[in-house]
Design a protein around this motif. Structure first.
Motif, mmCIF file in Angstrom:
data_model
loop_
_atom_site.group_PDB
_atom_site.id
_atom_site.type_symbol
_atom_site.label_atom_id
_atom_site.label_comp_id
_atom_site.label_asym_id
_atom_site.label_seq_id
_atom_site.Cartn_x
_atom_site.Cartn_y
_atom_site.Cartn_z
ATOM 1 N N GLY A 127 0.794 -1.225 0.000
ATOM 2 C CA GLY A 127 0.000 0.000 0.000
ATOM 3 C C GLY A 127 0.827 1.276 0.000
ATOM 4 O O GLY A 127 0.675 2.120 -0.902
ATOM 5 N N PRO A 128 1.711 1.485 0.985
ATOM 6 C CA PRO A 128 2.506 2.717 1.010
ATOM 7 C C PRO A 128 3.434 2.867 -0.192
ATOM 8 O O PRO A 128 3.642 3.979 -0.688
ATOM 9 C CB PRO A 128 3.307 2.580 2.309
ATOM 10 C CG PRO A 128 2.531 1.635 3.156
ATOM 11 C CD PRO A 128 1.900 0.679 2.195
ATOM 12 N N VAL A 129 3.995 1.745 -0.664
ATOM 13 C CA VAL A 129 4.881 1.796 -1.834
ATOM 14 C C VAL A 129 4.110 2.266 -3.056
ATOM 15 O O VAL A 129 4.561 3.149 -3.801
ATOM 16 C CB VAL A 129 5.519 0.417 -2.096
ATOM 17 C CG1 VAL A 129 6.324 0.437 -3.403
ATOM 18 C CG2 VAL A 129 6.400 0.007 -0.926
ATOM 19 N N HIS A 130 2.936 1.689 -3.245
ATOM 20 C CA HIS A 130 2.113 2.060 -4.400
ATOM 21 C C HIS A 130 1.645 3.504 -4.286
ATOM 22 O O HIS A 130 1.588 4.237 -5.291
ATOM 23 C CB HIS A 130 0.920 1.118 -4.507
ATOM 24 C CG HIS A 130 0.185 1.229 -5.802
ATOM 25 N ND1 HIS A 130 -0.974 1.962 -5.929
ATOM 26 C CD2 HIS A 130 0.448 0.718 -7.033
ATOM 27 C CE1 HIS A 130 -1.410 1.890 -7.184
ATOM 28 N NE2 HIS A 130 -0.573 1.148 -7.870
ATOM 29 N N LEU A 131 1.320 3.938 -3.073
ATOM 30 C CA LEU A 131 0.874 5.327 -2.868
ATOM 31 C C LEU A 131 1.992 6.300 -3.213
ATOM 32 O O LEU A 131 1.751 7.337 -3.843
ATOM 33 C CB LEU A 131 0.424 5.511 -1.420
ATOM 34 C CG LEU A 131 -0.039 6.928 -1.048
ATOM 35 C CD1 LEU A 131 -1.233 7.352 -1.892
ATOM 36 C CD2 LEU A 131 -0.391 6.990 0.449
ATOM 37 N N ALA A 132 3.222 5.981 -2.799
ATOM 38 C CA ALA A 132 4.350 6.862 -3.100
ATOM 39 C C ALA A 132 4.579 6.954 -4.601
ATOM 40 O O ALA A 132 4.835 8.043 -5.143
ATOM 41 C CB ALA A 132 5.604 6.350 -2.393
ATOM 42 N N PHE A 133 4.471 5.823 -5.303
ATOM 43 C CA PHE A 133 4.622 5.845 -6.757
ATOM 44 C C PHE A 133 3.488 6.622 -7.412
ATOM 45 O O PHE A 133 3.703 7.354 -8.387
ATOM 46 C CB PHE A 133 4.664 4.423 -7.316
ATOM 47 C CG PHE A 133 6.044 3.928 -7.615
ATOM 48 C CD1 PHE A 133 6.669 4.233 -8.811
ATOM 49 C CD2 PHE A 133 6.728 3.169 -6.686
ATOM 50 C CE1 PHE A 133 7.945 3.789 -9.086
ATOM 51 C CE2 PHE A 133 8.016 2.710 -6.945
ATOM 52 C CZ PHE A 133 8.630 3.024 -8.148
#
Length: 236
Positions: free
Chosen positions: A136-142
């Motif tokens: 979740g956080p990785v995808h949000l940052a991207f």
């Protein structure tokens, strides 16, 4: 029989433009380096790492290709540096031709560089968070990084418009180059708006940026090969 140096609106074969060939070619080298950093960062590495509708795939790609993800961050930082320097050198090159247009080019270019800087920070965050295994956080940052490229591009379009004005005032050859820059910049801004209003019209949005790309590489070639020497500025 020698001809003297003409003023900005002067005529005659003895006219010398208010910049040096060295300054023009330095601007061209910086602009070319900017393109060499931006194209792989956005067009090659980002699609390999980021799957907009699939957080799991994004996390997997970043974990499996961590080196490429870190390279993407480095390239974006390289783009920030080279676009900032290109913007400043463009002002230095054309401040004697049209101070306002030269300053506008520099300002819009620097703002776009700041947008890319924030994007690079989000990418670096994604790489750091990927080790935790939470998609979740990785995808949000991207997603945030991608959005910054999308909306920040409005300033990339805007910087081409005064750039075209500078080229027109300097009467570079070929004559349509300045007009192509202005039209390309307007098309770039329109493509950003269209992408937000009609996200399904990606092909049309992409087509609107083609004139800008052609004009930019023509400007780079002019700076590197001709050093901005032909032509003379019009009256201010």
């Amino acid at each position: 029989m020698g001809a003297g140096r003409a003023g900005p609106g002067g005529a005659g074969e003895g006219y010398a433009p208010p910049w040096s060939t060295r300054t023009a070619r330095t601007t061209g080298v910086l602009y070319l380096t900017m393109a060499l950093a931006g194209v792989p960062a956005f067009l090659l590495l980002r699609p390999l790492l980021f799957s907009p509708g699939d957080p799991g795939a994004t996390l997997s790609a970043v974990v499996q290709h961590e080196g490429l993800a870190r390279l993407a961050v480095v390239l974006e930082l390289g783009l920030v540096v080279t676009q900032s320097l290109t913007a400043l050198w463009w002002w230095r090159l054309f401040r004697g031709v049209d101070p306002f247009a030269a300053a506008a080019t520099a300002v819009f270019g620097l703002v776009n560089a700041v947008a890319v800087l924030v994007s690079a920070a989000f990418l670096a965050t994604a790489v750091r968070l990927a080790g935790g295994g939470d998609a979740g956080p990785v995808h949000l940052a991207f997603t945030a990084s991608d959005a910054l490229w999308g909306v920040g591009a409005v300033f990339f379009g805007l910087w081409l418009v005064p750039m075209g004005v500078c080229v027109l005032r300097a009467r570079w050859r070929p004559g349509p180059l300045g007009h192509l820059l202005v039209a390309g910049g307007a098309g770039y801004v329109l493509s950003v708006v269209l992408a937000q209003v009609l996200p399904g019209a990606a092909a049309l949005s992409g087509a609107l940026t083609v004139p800008a790309t052609v004009a930019e590489f023509a400007v780079i070639a002019h700076l590197l090969v001709l050093g901005g020497r032909p032509g003379r500025p019009g009256r201010r």
